[in-house]
Design a protein around this motif. Structure first.
Motif, mmCIF file in Angstrom:
data_model
loop_
_atom_site.group_PDB
_atom_site.id
_atom_site.type_symbol
_atom_site.label_atom_id
_atom_site.label_comp_id
_atom_site.label_asym_id
_atom_site.label_seq_id
_atom_site.Cartn_x
_atom_site.Cartn_y
_atom_site.Cartn_z
ATOM 1 N N TRP A 47 7.879 9.837 -2.196
ATOM 2 C CA TRP A 47 6.781 9.547 -1.269
ATOM 3 C C TRP A 47 5.713 10.611 -1.430
ATOM 4 N N LYS A 48 4.471 10.207 -1.199
ATOM 5 C CA LYS A 48 3.366 11.158 -1.206
ATOM 6 C C LYS A 48 3.139 11.632 0.228
ATOM 7 N N ALA B 18 2.416 2.947 -5.552
ATOM 8 C CA ALA B 18 3.715 3.395 -5.031
ATOM 9 C C ALA B 18 4.861 2.842 -5.875
ATOM 10 N N ASP C 277 1.237 12.626 3.642
ATOM 11 C CA ASP C 277 0.078 12.077 4.369
ATOM 12 C C ASP C 277 -0.363 10.715 3.846
ATOM 13 N N THR C 278 0.581 9.839 3.593
ATOM 14 C CA THR C 278 0.300 8.512 3.057
ATOM 15 C C THR C 278 0.993 7.466 3.920
ATOM 16 N N THR C 279 0.297 6.393 4.205
ATOM 17 C CA THR C 279 0.885 5.276 4.944
ATOM 18 C C THR C 279 1.367 4.241 3.939
ATOM 19 N N TYR C 280 2.613 3.848 4.067
ATOM 20 C CA TYR C 280 3.223 2.852 3.180
ATOM 21 C C TYR C 280 3.415 1.547 3.934
ATOM 22 N N THR D 52 0.858 -1.189 0.000
ATOM 23 C CA THR D 52 0.000 0.000 0.000
ATOM 24 C C THR D 52 0.886 1.227 0.000
ATOM 25 N N PRO D 53 0.513 2.279 -0.701
ATOM 26 C CA PRO D 53 -0.563 2.340 -1.697
ATOM 27 C C PRO D 53 -0.192 1.554 -2.950
#
Length: 120
Positions: free
Chosen positions: A105-106, A66, A108-111, A62-63
């Motif tokens: 990286w984006k 990515a 506010d994104t959880t990887y 996720t995402p």
């Protein structure tokens, strides 16, 4: 001269196997928030590993869109920073560390990064 023959019995053999490398920790720790873009994270293994072997088994779950991460050896500068405040007996070895980098990286994104099975 006398010769004494000793009977040894049937041939003897035994089989054993050794465990493969396993991740013992990550830097930063799993679940941390606020990781700065462009900063690598590190896998710490219980035995020496080859970064190229780790890289082949990395994926992002996720995402979905990515970019794929890459693995590389830890630099001496990174190793020095990671060991700066560690007691001598707790110092990390570059042989047991792998740096993982994302191209972008984006915010506010959880990887979620997965290290697949098969590391030898």
């Amino acid at each position: 001269m006398n010769s004494v023959a000793a009977e040894v019995g049937p041939p003897f053999s035994f089989t054993f196997s050794t465990p493969g490398p396993r991740v013992v920790s990550t830097i930063p720790k799993d679940g941390v928030k606020g990781v700065k873009e462009g900063k690598p994270f590190f896998y710490i293994f219980d035995q020496p590993v080859k970064p190229e072997s780790v890289g082949k088994l990395l994926s992002v779950t996720t995402p979905k869109d990515a970019p794929a991460p890459s693995a590389r050896p830890v630099t001496q500068e990174e190793l020095d920073k990671l060991n700066k405040d560690r007691a001598e007996e707790k110092k990390l070895s570059s042989d047991n560390l792998v740096a993982v980098h994302f191209p972008a990286w984006k915010p506010d994104t959880t990887y979620t990064v997965k290290l697949g099975k098969g590391l030898a």
